[in-house]
Structures are given as structure tokens and as C-alpha cells.
Design an enzyme around this catalytic site. Structure first.
Site, mmCIF file in Angstrom:
data_model
loop_
_atom_site.group_PDB
_atom_site.id
_atom_site.type_symbol
_atom_site.label_atom_id
_atom_site.label_comp_id
_atom_site.label_asym_id
_atom_site.label_seq_id
_atom_site.Cartn_x
_atom_site.Cartn_y
_atom_site.Cartn_z
ATOM 1 N N ARG A 1 5.998 -2.929 -53.075
ATOM 2 C CA ARG A 1 6.516 -2.772 -51.709
ATOM 3 C C ARG A 1 6.327 -4.073 -50.932
ATOM 4 O O ARG A 1 7.151 -4.453 -50.112
ATOM 5 C CB ARG A 1 5.812 -1.618 -51.022
ATOM 6 C CG ARG A 1 6.453 -0.268 -51.260
ATOM 7 C CD ARG A 1 6.661 0.048 -52.748
ATOM 8 N NE ARG A 1 7.234 1.353 -52.976
ATOM 9 C CZ ARG A 1 6.509 2.459 -53.121
ATOM 10 N NH1 ARG A 1 5.180 2.421 -53.118
ATOM 11 N NH2 ARG A 1 7.100 3.616 -53.303
ATOM 12 N N ASP B 1 8.507 -0.757 -58.659
ATOM 13 C CA ASP B 1 8.934 0.375 -57.835
ATOM 14 C C ASP B 1 10.336 0.076 -57.328
ATOM 15 O O ASP B 1 10.950 -0.926 -57.741
ATOM 16 C CB ASP B 1 7.952 0.615 -56.677
ATOM 17 C CG ASP B 1 7.831 2.101 -56.353
ATOM 18 O OD1 ASP B 1 8.861 2.700 -56.028
ATOM 19 O OD2 ASP B 1 6.722 2.652 -56.430
ATOM 20 N N HIS C 1 11.372 6.106 -59.093
ATOM 21 C CA HIS C 1 10.874 4.848 -58.504
ATOM 22 C C HIS C 1 11.374 3.628 -59.284
ATOM 23 O O HIS C 1 10.637 2.658 -59.459
ATOM 24 C CB HIS C 1 9.341 4.860 -58.448
ATOM 25 C CG HIS C 1 8.792 5.749 -57.377
ATOM 26 N ND1 HIS C 1 8.686 5.357 -56.072
ATOM 27 C CD2 HIS C 1 8.337 7.024 -57.416
ATOM 28 C CE1 HIS C 1 8.177 6.356 -55.350
ATOM 29 N NE2 HIS C 1 7.963 7.382 -56.144
ATOM 30 N N ASP D 1 5.847 9.872 -61.127
ATOM 31 C CA ASP D 1 5.757 10.609 -59.854
ATOM 32 C C ASP D 1 7.116 10.679 -59.152
ATOM 33 O O ASP D 1 7.982 9.825 -59.368
ATOM 34 C CB ASP D 1 4.731 9.943 -58.926
ATOM 35 C CG ASP D 1 5.067 8.490 -58.643
ATOM 36 O OD1 ASP D 1 5.525 7.799 -59.583
ATOM 37 O OD2 ASP D 1 4.891 8.049 -57.501
ATOM 38 N N GLU D 2 7.246 11.669 -58.297
ATOM 39 C CA GLU D 2 8.339 11.781 -57.328
ATOM 40 C C GLU D 2 9.702 11.424 -57.920
ATOM 41 O O GLU D 2 10.471 10.670 -57.322
ATOM 42 C CB GLU D 2 8.047 10.871 -56.123
ATOM 43 C CG GLU D 2 6.771 11.249 -55.409
ATOM 44 C CD GLU D 2 6.442 10.337 -54.250
ATOM 45 O OE1 GLU D 2 6.095 10.840 -53.187
ATOM 46 O OE2 GLU D 2 6.518 9.102 -54.420
ATOM 47 N N TRP E 1 -3.101 13.025 -57.634
ATOM 48 C CA TRP E 1 -2.932 12.374 -56.320
ATOM 49 C C TRP E 1 -2.486 13.321 -55.231
ATOM 50 O O TRP E 1 -2.791 13.129 -54.055
ATOM 51 C CB TRP E 1 -1.952 11.197 -56.424
ATOM 52 C CG TRP E 1 -0.506 11.568 -56.533
ATOM 53 C CD1 TRP E 1 0.168 11.902 -57.660
ATOM 54 C CD2 TRP E 1 0.461 11.619 -55.471
ATOM 55 N NE1 TRP E 1 1.487 12.163 -57.382
ATOM 56 C CE2 TRP E 1 1.700 11.995 -56.040
ATOM 57 C CE3 TRP E 1 0.395 11.373 -54.098
ATOM 58 C CZ2 TRP E 1 2.862 12.144 -55.280
ATOM 59 C CZ3 TRP E 1 1.558 11.523 -53.339
ATOM 60 C CH2 TRP E 1 2.770 11.900 -53.926
ATOM 61 N N TYR F 1 -6.484 7.781 -50.401
ATOM 62 C CA TYR F 1 -5.340 6.918 -50.105
ATOM 63 C C TYR F 1 -5.696 5.987 -48.948
ATOM 64 O O TYR F 1 -5.871 6.417 -47.815
ATOM 65 C CB TYR F 1 -4.092 7.763 -49.791
ATOM 66 C CG TYR F 1 -3.259 8.028 -51.028
ATOM 67 C CD1 TYR F 1 -3.866 8.203 -52.268
ATOM 68 C CD2 TYR F 1 -1.867 8.061 -50.972
ATOM 69 C CE1 TYR F 1 -3.115 8.428 -53.412
ATOM 70 C CE2 TYR F 1 -1.108 8.292 -52.124
ATOM 71 C CZ TYR F 1 -1.738 8.476 -53.330
ATOM 72 O OH TYR F 1 -0.995 8.690 -54.467
ATOM 73 N N ASP G 1 -3.876 3.811 -47.644
ATOM 74 C CA ASP G 1 -2.761 3.465 -46.762
ATOM 75 C C ASP G 1 -2.659 4.452 -45.597
ATOM 76 O O ASP G 1 -1.797 4.288 -44.736
ATOM 77 C CB ASP G 1 -1.429 3.410 -47.522
ATOM 78 C CG ASP G 1 -1.146 4.674 -48.305
ATOM 79 O OD1 ASP G 1 -2.092 5.283 -48.838
ATOM 80 O OD2 ASP G 1 0.034 5.064 -48.391
ATOM 81 N N TRP H 1 -1.203 1.751 -51.161
ATOM 82 C CA TRP H 1 0.249 1.543 -51.174
ATOM 83 C C TRP H 1 0.576 0.584 -50.055
ATOM 84 O O TRP H 1 -0.051 0.633 -48.981
ATOM 85 C CB TRP H 1 0.968 2.892 -50.988
ATOM 86 C CG TRP H 1 0.612 3.851 -52.074
ATOM 87 C CD1 TRP H 1 -0.288 4.860 -51.999
ATOM 88 C CD2 TRP H 1 1.121 3.878 -53.412
ATOM 89 N NE1 TRP H 1 -0.366 5.522 -53.209
ATOM 90 C CE2 TRP H 1 0.493 4.941 -54.092
ATOM 91 C CE3 TRP H 1 2.061 3.103 -54.111
ATOM 92 C CZ2 TRP H 1 0.767 5.247 -55.425
ATOM 93 C CZ3 TRP H 1 2.327 3.412 -55.434
ATOM 94 C CH2 TRP H 1 1.690 4.474 -56.073
ATOM 95 N N GLU I 1 3.562 -0.208 -48.269
ATOM 96 C CA GLU I 1 4.796 -0.153 -47.469
ATOM 97 C C GLU I 1 4.671 -0.870 -46.123
ATOM 98 O O GLU I 1 5.579 -1.550 -45.681
ATOM 99 C CB GLU I 1 5.206 1.300 -47.207
ATOM 100 C CG GLU I 1 5.792 2.026 -48.383
ATOM 101 C CD GLU I 1 4.746 2.794 -49.166
ATOM 102 O OE1 GLU I 1 3.547 2.463 -49.060
ATOM 103 O OE2 GLU I 1 5.134 3.727 -49.911
HETATM 104 C C1 ACM Z 1 2.270 8.545 -55.291
HETATM 105 O O1 ACM Z 1 1.622 8.388 -54.247
HETATM 106 N N1 ACM Z 1 3.581 8.715 -55.249
HETATM 107 C C2 ACM Z 1 1.627 8.556 -56.594
#
Ligand code: ACM
Length: 777
Positions: free
Chosen positions: A171, A200, A280, A343-344, A410, A435, A437, A484, A486
């Protein structure tokens, strides 16, 4: 005695008094992570240029050199390392100790360090680093410092073998020197696993020789970075358009990666690369659209959450790509574990894609979840073929876990619990506790870099072994903090979010649960923060910042002030001046019955420890006024909800704060009826703006006033369109001025954002409007 002799003795004494600085009185050790057992004894050991060190082998020599050579920088000399007996500091192998453990005996004339392996010796030296004066952390020569450490006996070993920190370099990209900096801090904190999130949607950061476009194209995006501390428009950036120049980014060459791996290994840190797939992957498909479901074109994402970002598991060419990339990754990284994300994963494209649907049919899969599981299982084979183990985020449980996979939990602890129950290894990193962030203080007092909340104490009080897994604790390899990036385009923002929570992660990962003590942790944290200052590393003081809380009852405000760290003195002012030692002392919650800008700060031993926090409150002319809702508000179940807009309660920069009143209509019309006709010349309204959740300020406001309740004249009318279009997460404070007018009733008409603007996260949907109070002045 003749005069000359007396004078000589006097001069001799004077010179001797002046020469070295006085010895500091030894203080109890304040180390993080807390060792398993510590006992202090009388006295101290001083390291001087005459100090000798005995090592037993080349590995110990390397470890000793790495540490003691730093004296050259701070003292201008370094103690001598040799194999000769009778040294002052002795490295002694003790086979009975467990991996990474050490024993440290510091006496007045001798230091003995016992360990079974290099890591143990290395960690003993990290403890010694924290026992030395904080000036040892500097890179500059220190005058008048005596390098003493208190006499102490320490027996220490880690609770978990996986003590991790994850950094997202996709990011935002951080150059090699910053990776070295974070590895140094990890080493000091006895963290041994650096999880490097290398790919990502917003950037591919590792050179892959077979696929050069991954970094030629995939490492670069259009630059929409915000560099101030208050704007965070990551979630609402324009996408790249044909002809736009992609100028922001970077990547690590394979040579650089090797150097970083070596640097980490010298510090007993293993680097776990993460190549996130099958979701991602927008940067990868921007470079090689043939591995996506649709032909594209795709662009590297400029920010935000992207949906069309998935590899196509229907095509064989995708698996060829994954195998080639992972083989280069495994050639580079010696780690036993390879992280493949998982993930996601947005599966919308899979539902429409013929290759994916054919694959589902051919393999007898039930749905797209099972297709993801099929993908992960094939990737696991590639990794297992090289005798490595696959790690994935907890989504890899969906559709069936790959046979040998390790799960990184997570979204909560549930994924970890499910995986451990099936006999899989687990790393705990639930976002609520791990986390980094997330915001680490009161949302209104923190810079606008994070979302939600994970306080230092929340992070510290986390136990990675949930009660339900006590008899399966062996499956929990350990835990880690995840950062993270961002909102972190600049390294000082990154370190601000990492510290001091990384200290809490370190203690949870290393120290036994029995030594956990929040107040003691804070006491041990102070010198660590000074060490960061010595190195010019920015950190958050949030645990020492004063939270300004309030409750309104329609007449007054009850103000409460507190800090997350205990034992501090809180001083405050109501007139907007910065608090100092002689400002008003806060002892208990107090009533406020006038408008005020409250400023507050916490002090320890007379010195300010956090920053000055502030909040403006209004006890305004329409307080407690009746509100008529011509447009209904949401959530009628709340107690006294009809008074929300005049009860003197003010919302915070957080959509879950129940002090906001929500409206879901294209037009909102409200009426305020005050007790008496009053002269007014301003109305203020605060709106929550949170584009990612579809929460917007209105585009247009009109306010009219009346003394008799039937004849209204327009007091002010204002377009807020430009502000409404600004994405991000913040409180939009709107001030509407007009000539002084006598009014008893006010009518407020607002046009909300409907539909939400194109290019925004929830484009085309109706917006939600969050208002807390109608402040009449
Ligand atoms: C994540 O925070 N998407 C692993």
C-alpha cells in the site's frame, strides 16, 4: 606538610574528582519484554575500554562484535573480544537450556552469559542493551557517560517460537533502510519473525525475473498520496485512467532482498514473504491480464478497496504463473513458511467466468468457496514440493483447509480455534488486539491515520491462547502485530503506528502470562520511549494523552478527563490556553455550564508526558429545545432520542458512536422550538463524513427563523456541495453565520447526498446523514 605538598594533593584530588562522570545509582532493570525471572543484587558492572570479552566460537564472536562494536560509535572505543580465559564478560554454552533461552549474571566484576544457541546469546545482549544507559541507543558520541549496568541475575526464555511483526509494503513502499530500522527494533524486542506483505492490489514489490512486468508495471500507480496527518482519502481515490502516469511506487530487487534476508538472519529474524493470492492481486493482473478472468485492461489500484482483483483459478496458465513466482520466491527466501494470503477474495468474476465454472464442474466442487479451497490446495502442493509449509489468512478455512496449512487468525480468534481443533498450526493475530493500523487513542485526539481502535492496553492485555484452546496450546505457534499501510505514505507515520504497540506485542509473544502487569509495563516503557527518541524515531504518546469525555443532560455538560496510563497528574484549562504545571488540577468530573475550549495534558514528575488534547464544547441557546422531526430519524429505540439534537451531547469521529443521530432520506426537515425568543446570529452543525460507509454531510442547508411559529424568514442558505464530495473519515464542522435576529423557532432543511457520487465507494446508493447537535449561538 609544606604548602607545595598540600597544593599538589589538592590539585590531584580536584583532577580526580573532575575526571569521569559520577556513577549513576543503579536502577532496577526496566526491560521489555519482561524476563521470566529477574533478581537484582547490590552493585553494578561498568563497561570500559579495558573490558575484555571471551567467546567460545566464531558465531559467538560475530554476535558479540555486532553488539559491542556499537561502543565505537557512542564511546569512541570498543571492548576487546578474544578467546582468552579470565575475561570480564564470558559467553558460556549451556546445553541444558531451551532454544533461544539465556541466563545472565551481572556482578560487580564479571558478567556471565549462558545460552544453548546463538539466538540465546543474542537475546542476552539485547537485555544488556536495555540495562545500559539509554544513550547507548544513539549513533553519536556521548560525552560524560559511564556505561554501567545494574548487578542482576536473569533467567529467560520465550513463551512462543513465533514472535512476529507484519509490515505491508504494497500500500506504501518503504526503502531498504527503513526495513533495516524495523528489523533492528524487532531484534531489540526479541521478535524473531518478519512477515513481509510484498504484494497487493496497490503494488507488487518483489522482483521476479521470469515476469519482469510485475515490477515494471505492477510496482507503480498514479500518485494520490496525502502527506498531512489529518486527511486520509485512501478509500475514495479516483482510479487510474488511460493516459495517466503511474509515478508512485518502487520494489526490492532480488539482490536487495538477499541483503535484507542476511541482515535479518544476523539478528535471528526469519523473513516470511507473503504473495497474496487469489484475491488482492490487482497489481499482478495489471501486469499480466491473462491470469485474470476477464481480459482487462487492469490498472494498479490507486488506493481503496477493489473488487475486480482476482486471479482466475479456471485457467492452467494461472497455476503456471503461481508456480513460477513461488519457485523464485522460495529460491530467494530460506524460510520454512511461505504466506500466500488467501484473504478477502472477491469471487464475483469466478461466478461469471466459463473457465471457473468448468473447473467447478470438472472437479466436482460445490461452489466458489470450494474453488478457492481447490486453488489453495494446489498452491500448497507447489510449496510442499520444496519442503516448505503454506500459511494463509483464516479465509483459507472456507471450503476446506489444505492438508498441511498453517492458519493466521485475523478476523478474530475463531479461525485459529477452528484450525487448532483440526490439529493445524496457528498464529494468532486477531485484528481487535493485534492490528497496529487501528487508532491507538481517543478517535478525536488521534491523527487521521487509522480506523476503529486498538489501544496499547487492549493490545497488551491480549492472551494469544484462548481459554477454549488451553489443552491444544501446542498448536499455537505464537502471535504477531500487523501493520497495514493504507494511511502511511511516510515513514514517521508508520513508526507512529508501530510504537509503542510493538512493545506490547513483544511482551505478549515472549513473556509468560504470569508476569503481565499493565502498570509495571508502562513504567518499563518510559525508558524504551527515550531510546526511540535517541534514534529520532517517532512514536505515539496516546496512552499518556488526556481523553476529554463528556455527557450532556440538556442543561450542562459533565466533563471527565482521564489517561490510559495510570498514575499521572492531569492539568487543564477552559480558556484555550495550553495547560502547564500550574494549571487547574483535575481531581474529579466537573460541570460545565458555558461555552469552552478545553485543553488538557498529563504530567509525570512535573513533566508533560503526552501531548495537549483539546475539545470545544457549546452550552448553546437552543439547549434542551424541543425538536420536531418532519423527517424521521433512524433508531427510535434510543432513550430520549428526540432530544438528541439539543441535549449537548457531541459525536466523535466514529460511526458507532451512539451520539450521532442518523437520517436516511433525500431531504431532511427539522424544527427547533426554543422556550423564549432569543437573539441569535450563528448555527453550527457537525456532520460525520465517512465515505466508505456511505455517511455524508448534506449538499445544501437552509435555515429559517420565526418568532411566532407561522411566519418564517430565511436566515441563511448554503451549498456544501464541494465539502460533501470530499471523501475520508472526519467530522465536517459547518458554521452558518447570519445577521443577528430574534427567533423562537428555527426550521432546518437539508438536501442529503443522493445518489452517492460516481467513483465513490458506494456510488449510486443513497447516503446516510449523521448529525449530533444543532448548536445555536
Ligand atoms: C487482512 O487484514 N485482510 C488479512
Amino acid at each position: 606538610m609544606n604548602k607545595f605538598l598540600i597544593l599538589s594533593i589538592f590539585i590531584f584530588l580536584l583532577q580526580n574528582c573532575q575526571s569521569p562522570a559520577p556513577l549513576p545509582s543503579p536502577s532496577p532493570p526496566k526491560t521489555i519484554p519482561q524476563p521470566v525471572e529477574t533478581s537484582t543484587v547490590e552493585g553494578h558492572f561498568e563497561i570500559t575500554k579495558k573490558t575484555t570479552i571471551k567467546v567460545e566460537n566464531e558465531e559467538q564472536r560475530r554476535i558479540a562484535k555486532l553488539f559491542f562494536n556499537h561502543f565505537i560509535q557512542v564511546a569512541g572505543w570498543a571492548p576487546k573480544i578474544s578467546n582468552s580465559e579470565n575475561a570480564d564478560i564470558n559467553f558460556i554454552t549451556k546445553k541444558e537450556l531451551v532454544d533461544e533461552a539465556y541466563e545472565l549474571s551481572v556482578k560487580k566484576k564479571k558478567i556471565n552469559i549462558y545460552a544453548k544457541d546463538g539466538a540465546g546469546f543474542f537475546y542476552a545482549l539485547q537485555t544488556i542493551r536495555q540495562l545500559l544507559p539509554i544513550e547507548f541507543s544513539s549513533d553519536e558520541t556521548q560525552e560524560h557517560i559511564r556505561w554501567t549496568l545494574p548487578a542482576v541475575n536473569i533467567d529467560d526464555h520465550p513463551r512462543f517460537s513465533w514472535r512476529g511483526f507484519m509490515l505491508d509494503v504494497s500500500r506504501h513502499f518503504y526503502e531498504k533502510k527503513y526495513i533495516y530500522e524495523i528489523l533492528d527494533q524487532m531484534a531489540l524486542l526479541k521478535l524473531n519473525t518478519f512477515h513481509w506483505h510484498l504484494t497487493d492490489d496497490q503494488g507488487w514489490r518483489v522482483e521476479i525475473k521470469k515476469y519482469p512486468k510485475l515490477t515494471e508495471t505492477g510496482a507503480w500507480r498514479v500518485d494520490y498520496n496525502d502527506h498531512d496527518w489529518e486527511h486520509n482519502r485512501w478509500w475514495g481515490r479516483p482510479t487510474q485512467q488511460p493516459g495517466d502516469e503511474a509515478t508512485y511506487g518502487g520494489f526490492y530487487t532480488q539482490e536487495e532482498i538477499k541483503e535484507i534476508i542476511d541482515y535479518a538472519a544476523e539478528r535471528f529474524i526469519t523473513i516470511i514473504p507473503e504473495i497474496d493470492m487469489p484475491g488482492h492481486s490487482q497489481a499482478a493482473i495489471a501486469a499480466y491480464p491473462e491470469i485474470a478472468c476477464d481480459p482487462g485492461p487492469y490498472y494498479v489500484a490507486t488506493g481503496g478497496v477493489f473488487k475486480d482483483n482476482t486471479l482466475c483459478p479456471g485457467k492452467e496458465i494461472t497455476f503456471e504463473f503461481v508456480e513460477n513466482v513461488l519457485n523464485e520466491i522460495m529460491d530467494l527466501f530460506p524460510a520454512k513458511y511461505i504466506h500466500i494470503g488467501g484473504d478477502e477474495c472477491n469471487k464475483e468474476a469466478w461466478k461469471k467466468n466459463i473457465d471457473c465454472q468448468n473447473r467447478i464442474k470438472k472437479e466436482g466442487l460445490k461452489n466458489e468457496e470450494e474453488l478457492q479451497s481447490y486453488f489453495i490446495k494446489r498452491v500448497e502442493k507447489i510449496i510442499n514440493a520444496r519442503e516448505r509449509n503454506l500459511i494463509g489468512w483464516d479465509e483459507i478455512l472456507e471450503g476446506g483447509l489444505a492438508p498441511n496449512a498453517t492458519v493466521m487468525s485475523w478476523r478474530g480468534e475463531e479461525g485459529g480455534i477452528a484450525a487448532a481443533s483440526e490439529g493445524h498450526q496457528v498464529i494468532m493475530t486477531p485484528n481487535k488486539y493485534c492490528y497496529l493500523d487501528l487508532k491507538q487513542g481517543h478517535t478525536d485526539h488521534e491523527p487521521n491515520l487509522g480506523y476503529s481502535q486498538c489501544l496499547l492496553s487492549t493490545c497488551y492485555n491480549y492472551d494469544p491462547v484462548p481459554e477454549i484452546l488451553k489443552d491444544k496450546a501446542k498448536y499455537i505457534l505464537g502471535m504477531q502485530g500487523n501493520l497495514w499501510s493504507e494511511s502511511l505514505p511516510d515513514w514517521d507515520k508508520t513508526t507512529y503506528m508501530a510504537y509503542p504497540r510493538l512493545f506490547a506485542i513483544s511482551e505478549n509473544a515472549w513473556s509468560p502470562q504470569s508476569t503481565e502487569n499493565w502498570d509495571d509495563f508502562i513504567e518499563r516503557l518510559y525508558p524504551q520511549l527515550k531510546r526511540l527518541e535517541q534514534q529520532n524515531i517517532l512514536y505515539a504518546k496516546s496512552a499518556f494523552n488526556v481523553w476529554i469525555s463528556h455527557r450532556g443532560d440538556g442543561e450542562n455538560l459533565l466533563i471527565d478527563l482521564h489517561t490510559e496510563a495510570n498514575g499521572l497528574t492531569i492539568k487543564y484549562s477552559l480558556d484555550g490556553s495550553d495547560p502547564h504545571e500550574n494549571s487547574e488540577l483535575f481531581t474529579e468530573p466537573f460541570l460545565l455550564n458555558k461555552n469552552a475550549l478545553i485543553k488538557a495534558a498529563a504530567f509525570k514528575d512535573g513533566k508533560m508526558v503526552g501531548k495537549v488534547t483539546e475539545k470545544e464544547f457549546f452550552v448553546h441557546k437552543a439547549k434542551n429545545a424541543k425538536v420536531i422531526y418532519h423527517t424521521p430519524y433512524k433508531n427510535k429505540n434510543r432513550i430520549n432520542a428526540e432530544k438528541y439534537l439539543t441535549d449537548l451531547n457531541y459525536g466523535s469521529n466514529w460511526s458507532v458512536d451512539s451520539l450521532w443521530q442518523e437520517f436516511n432520506s433525500p431531504e431532511v426537515e427539522l424544527e427547533i422550538i426554543m422556550e423564549n425568543a432569543t437573539a441569535i446570529n450563528q448555527v453550527r452543525m457537525n456532520f460525520l463524513q465517512m465515505a466508505i460507509s456511505g455517511i455524508y454531510m448534506p449538499e445544501h442547508i437552509e435555515i429559517s427563523g420565526s418568532v411566532d411559529g407561522s411566519n418564517y424568514t430565511v436566515l441563511v442558505e448554503q451549498s456544501l456541495l464541494e465539502n460533501a464530495k470530499v471523501q475520508g473519515r472526519y467530522i465536517q464542522r459547518t458554521i452558518l453565520d447570519f445577521p443577528k435576529t430574534m427567533v423562537k423557532q428555527l426550521k432546518i432543511n437539508m438536501k442529503t447526498v443522493d445518489p452517492i457520487y460516481m467513483g465513490h465507494h458506494q456510488q449510486g446508493e443513497p447516503s446516510r446523514l449523521f448529525l449530533d447537535e444543532i448548536i445555536v449561538l
